[in-house]
Design a protein around this motif. Structure first.
Motif, short mmCIF file in Angstrom:
data_model
loop_
_atom_site.label_atom_id
_atom_site.label_comp_id
_atom_site.label_asym_id
_atom_site.label_seq_id
_atom_site.Cartn_x
_atom_site.Cartn_y
_atom_site.Cartn_z
N MET A 241 -9.47 -15.52 -31.14
CA MET A 241 -10.39 -14.42 -30.89
C MET A 241 -10.76 -14.27 -29.42
O MET A 241 -10.88 -13.16 -28.90
N GLN A 242 -10.95 -15.38 -28.74
CA GLN A 242 -11.50 -15.33 -27.39
C GLN A 242 -10.64 -14.53 -26.42
O GLN A 242 -11.19 -13.76 -25.61
N PRO A 243 -9.31 -14.65 -26.44
CA PRO A 243 -8.52 -13.85 -25.50
C PRO A 243 -8.69 -12.34 -25.70
O PRO A 243 -8.64 -11.58 -24.74
N VAL A 244 -8.88 -11.92 -26.95
CA VAL A 244 -9.12 -10.49 -27.22
C VAL A 244 -10.43 -10.06 -26.59
O VAL A 244 -10.52 -9.02 -25.92
N GLN A 245 -11.46 -10.88 -26.78
CA GLN A 245 -12.77 -10.55 -26.22
C GLN A 245 -12.74 -10.60 -24.69
O GLN A 245 -13.33 -9.73 -24.03
#
Length: 273
Positions: free
Chosen positions: A135-139
């Motif tokens: 999730m973090q790379p998308v955010q």
């Protein structure tokens, strides 16, 4: 000229919905084996087919969703078709790449660079199984992904109907709604209302209408956020793009998109009374 993503998926969806009051997502599952014979001999059949379908359905589509698998299956020609398709869709219509990726570290960042920086789609579908590292790379990129939560296929019961879907929905509350929506299958009639209550304010991508047999009225009544801002995209693929495999395939696709859009509008209006 290359397509430039000037606005976020979240913004594009809200703006497009308010402009045409349609929640229709046209799925470009352009399987070469299913294309009308009239386009199969083209230099790039999938591209010629998609171009015609987009022109035919443009008045009714809130978004388009190419499924990566069908473009990969046609090799380099298929990837060329995908790039041309994304570039051809007007910039005010959001494009979702149905790729269902979910990896970590440099691999995830490479996927995101390929899809958002190079291909220039507005959103992707994402498998959250590997956790927050997915999730973090998308955010960090301020991109948008629809997280697989409760899918429309029958064997979703193997895992997702055994408490996993609710766990994913609760977990999503830690992430911004401007970056993450959820995939909720239209065939999951018993669970749609529960999932919406857990995902208030998020855009739900709902496959399973049409060929898969999802009940449209139930979806619209139970999956919408509100009558003013439904925050849903109802995806229909085969029933629109392959409504006819004859010379009239474009006309048939347009008519199917028109009928489905009107049916959804009527249902949403009834629900607001």
């Amino acid at each position: 000229m290359a397509k430039i993503a000037s606005k976020s998926f979240w913004y594009k969806y809200q703006e497009r919905y308010q402009a045409i009051k349609s929640v229709l997502c046209v799925g470009l599952d352009s399987d070469f084996s299913q294309l009308p014979e009239g386009v199969k001999n083209s230099e790039n059949p999938i591209w010629e087919f998609n171009k015609t379908i987009i022109e035919a359905t443009l008045d009714y589509a809130c978004a388009y969703k190419p499924n990566l698998a069908f473009y990969l299956a046609d090799g380099i020609r298929g990837l060329d078709a995908l790039y041309k398709t994304v570039e051809f869709i007007p910039d005010n219509l959001p494009v979702i790449l149905d790729c269902k990726i979910g990896d970590i570290g440099n691999t995830m960042n490479a996927y995101l660079s390929a899809f958002f920086a190079e291909l220039k789609v507005d959103a992707i579908t994402l498998n959250p199984l590997m956790g927050s590292d997915v999730m973090q790379p998308v955010q960090d990129r301020n991109a948008f992904a629809f997280v697989l939560c409760l899918t429309s296929n029958p064997s979703a019961a193997d895992f997702l109907q055994e408490g996993m879907a609710e766990k994913i929905a609760n977990w999503l509350q830690d992430y911004p709604k401007e970056n993450f929506g959820a995939v909720i299958g239209a065939t999951q009639r018993a669970n749609i209302k529960t999932m919406r209550n857990l995902l208030t304010g998020r855009i739900l991508l709902i496959p399973g209408i049409g060929a898969q047999g999802g009940d449209l009225k139930t979806v619209l009544q139970e999956a919408k956020d509100s009558s003013e801002t439904p925050n849903i995209l109802v995806n229909s693929s085969r029933s629109i793009i392959f409504a006819s495999k004859g010379k009239d395939f474009a006309t048939a696709a347009r008519e199917e998109a028109r009928k489905l859009t009107q049916e959804m509008k009527n249902a949403l209006n009834r629900g607001s009374n």
